[in-house]
Write an enzyme that holds these catalytic residues in place. Structure first.
Site, PDB file in Angstrom:
ATOM      1  N   ASP A 172       2.532   5.851  -6.536  1.00  0.00           N
ATOM      2  CA  ASP A 172       3.757   5.854  -5.738  1.00  0.00           C
ATOM      3  C   ASP A 172       5.014   5.935  -6.600  1.00  0.00           C
ATOM      4  O   ASP A 172       6.061   6.374  -6.127  1.00  0.00           O
ATOM      5  CB  ASP A 172       3.821   4.587  -4.871  1.00  0.00           C
ATOM      6  CG  ASP A 172       2.790   4.627  -3.764  1.00  0.00           C
ATOM      7  OD1 ASP A 172       2.522   5.725  -3.247  1.00  0.00           O
ATOM      8  OD2 ASP A 172       2.238   3.557  -3.418  1.00  0.00           O
ATOM      9  N   HIS A 224      -1.764  -2.412  -9.628  1.00  0.00           N
ATOM     10  CA  HIS A 224      -2.820  -1.870  -8.769  1.00  0.00           C
ATOM     11  C   HIS A 224      -3.964  -2.864  -8.692  1.00  0.00           C
ATOM     12  O   HIS A 224      -4.286  -3.508  -9.684  1.00  0.00           O
ATOM     13  CB  HIS A 224      -3.328  -0.522  -9.314  1.00  0.00           C
ATOM     14  CG  HIS A 224      -4.030   0.273  -8.274  1.00  0.00           C
ATOM     15  ND1 HIS A 224      -5.355   0.099  -7.987  1.00  0.00           N
ATOM     16  CD2 HIS A 224      -3.564   1.220  -7.424  1.00  0.00           C
ATOM     17  CE1 HIS A 224      -5.690   0.925  -7.001  1.00  0.00           C
ATOM     18  NE2 HIS A 224      -4.621   1.618  -6.638  1.00  0.00           N
ATOM     19  N   HIS A 266       0.871  -1.181   0.000  1.00  0.00           N
ATOM     20  CA  HIS A 266       0.000   0.000   0.000  1.00  0.00           C
ATOM     21  C   HIS A 266       0.910   1.235   0.000  1.00  0.00           C
ATOM     22  O   HIS A 266       1.753   1.375  -0.884  1.00  0.00           O
ATOM     23  CB  HIS A 266      -0.936  -0.112   1.211  1.00  0.00           C
ATOM     24  CG  HIS A 266      -2.065   0.872   1.259  1.00  0.00           C
ATOM     25  ND1 HIS A 266      -2.424   1.679   0.211  1.00  0.00           N
ATOM     26  CD2 HIS A 266      -2.940   1.186   2.264  1.00  0.00           C
ATOM     27  CE1 HIS A 266      -3.462   2.436   0.566  1.00  0.00           C
ATOM     28  NE2 HIS A 266      -3.780   2.153   1.811  1.00  0.00           N
TER      29      HIS A 266
END
Ligand code: ACO
Length: 379
Positions: A322, A271, A223
């Site tokens: 990210d 994802h 995450h």
């Protein structure tokens, strides 16, 4: 159908509840905050406006924004008791552990900690939003043996965050890239940390407990911890400021091919919901490009492109938010371990909006499990 066959491991594809806060559409790679495309918000709105949008459901009027800015600036200073609690922790404690501890202390010291009236919950959310950047800034500084820098109320949220961290007035370009990252990280429906916050809220626990638990969920590499982990990949490949973009790209490509051959999981790619591209990446990548130009660090772009191209070619797995966020924070001068706490500063908005929404129409979240241990037996 047996219970075992009904199991949806990882809750893949399970719709756990409804929300009016954000809508993720993987088919069109789009993300809406309260109906507004996140890219438009990142282009046109301050982070303070986006926070109010997430909480209230509408963009603020000028008066509402002015009131919030006043409250935010009045609640920025690091509470000496929170500082004392942080100082009890080792300097090399992971900043996510420091953040989790700090939020817990902030909650335990709050006069209205147990009051879940919606207006009180909203005030607590706003105060936490205001107070949290000082936690990140101080932790970054103490890791470097430096003292607290007091906030400045002539600066906006992003300017002041960078000011308290680095003690210098940040350039406009840097502030803007930071603001974009804050807007993009703010909210993303029922991701693991938000769902954690909702589970905790569903037991009628308090707001700070829910945020503290959410921080624990965000820490993991799968995450929020991925933005930190992306930088470890860059470091493992090796960053050389004097290297050309082309040469860095070639080394990154070779690294990726070897890593995939070893079946390694590459942080910053893939994802659970988006399978053909994370809606937030184009805006964040544009902000990273601006930072690369601003700092003149084109070897970073080489590493970025080299990894992305090799991953696309080998597995067609695309970057998530990210991936561009990690190197952006690196260029700004943050320690790598601070990247996920910055994510917290942003996601406090989404988490607390969900806490308030969960409380308004609560049902205890308590799924079932299928048992696969031994049958009943004698002692
Ligand atoms: N690197 C290498 N292979 C990958 C990656 C990756 N980053 N992501 C997925 N895969 C592969 C898996 O190995 C699997 O292959 P297989 O079918 O041959 O076994 C396949 O793609 C499906 O992957 P899953 O892990 O089952 O997909 P899931 O939807 O469960 O995972 C997740 C999504 C956890 C994000 C995954 O892509 C991952 O671990 N990525 C790296 C961590 C990361 O970047 N997390 C950030 C998420 S975004 C955010 O928090 C802002």
């Amino acid at each position: 159908m047996s219970k075992t066959e009904e199991i949806r491991k990882g809750l893949v594809g399970v719709v756990a509840d409804s929300t009016a806060i954000s809508k993720v559409n993987p088919d069109t790679n789009s993300l809406l905050y309260r109906g507004y495309p996140v890219q438009d918000l990142a282009d046109k709105k301050s982070f303070e406006e986006v926070a109010l949008l997430l909480w209230a459901g509408e963009l603020p009027t000028q008066d509402q924004l002015d009131d919030f800015i006043k409250l935010e600036r009045a609640n920025r200073a690091l509470d000496p008791a929170v500082k004392a609690a942080i100082d009890l922790l080792p300097k090399d404690a992971h900043p996510m552990d420091v953040a989790r501890t700090a939020v817990s202390v902030i909650g335990a010291r709050h006069d209205d900690a147990e009051n879940s009236d919606p207006s009180v919950e909203l005030r607590k959310a706003k105060e936490l939003f205001a107070a949290f950047p000082a936690v990140v800034a101080y932790d970054q500084r103490r890791r470097r043996g430096m003292d607290v820098i007091e906030p400045r109320d002539d600066l906006d949220y992003s300017q002041n965050f960078l000011w308290m961290t680095f003690g210098e007035e940040p350039a406009e370009e840097v502030v803007d890239a930071f603001r974009v990252s804050m807007v993009l990280y703010a909210e993303h429906s029922f991701n693991a940390s938000t769902f954690t916050a909702r589970v905790i809220t569903s037991t009628e626990s308090d707001l700070h407990s829910a945020v503290t638990g959410a921080i624990g969920a965000l820490k993991g590499n799968l995450h929020g911890g991925a933005n930190e982990a992306v930088m470890y990949t860059f470091n493992e490949i090796g960053i050389d400021e004097n290297e050309s973009r082309e040469s860095a790209a070639e080394r990154a490509k070779a690294w990726m091919e070897a890593a995939l051959a070893e079946k390694r999981k590459i942080m910053g790619f893939g994802h659970r919901v988006y399978k053909s591209g994370d809606s937030r990446v184009p805006s964040m990548k544009a902000a990273l490009d601006r930072m690369i130009d601003y700092y003149g660090r084109h070897e970073i772009l080489g590493l970025y492109d080299g990894l992305e191209n090799a991953m696309t070619e080998a597995k067609n797995i695309l970057p998530n938010l990210d991936y561009p966020a990690g190197p952006t924070y690196h260029l700004m001068g943050f320690d790598t371990e601070m990247f996920t706490p910055i994510f917290i500063a942003s996601r406090i908005t989404g988490w607390t909006a969900h806490i308030i929404e969960q409380r308004a129409d609560n049902a205890l979240i308590r799924p079932l499990s299928a048992y696969h241990g031994p049958d009943q037996r004698e002692i």
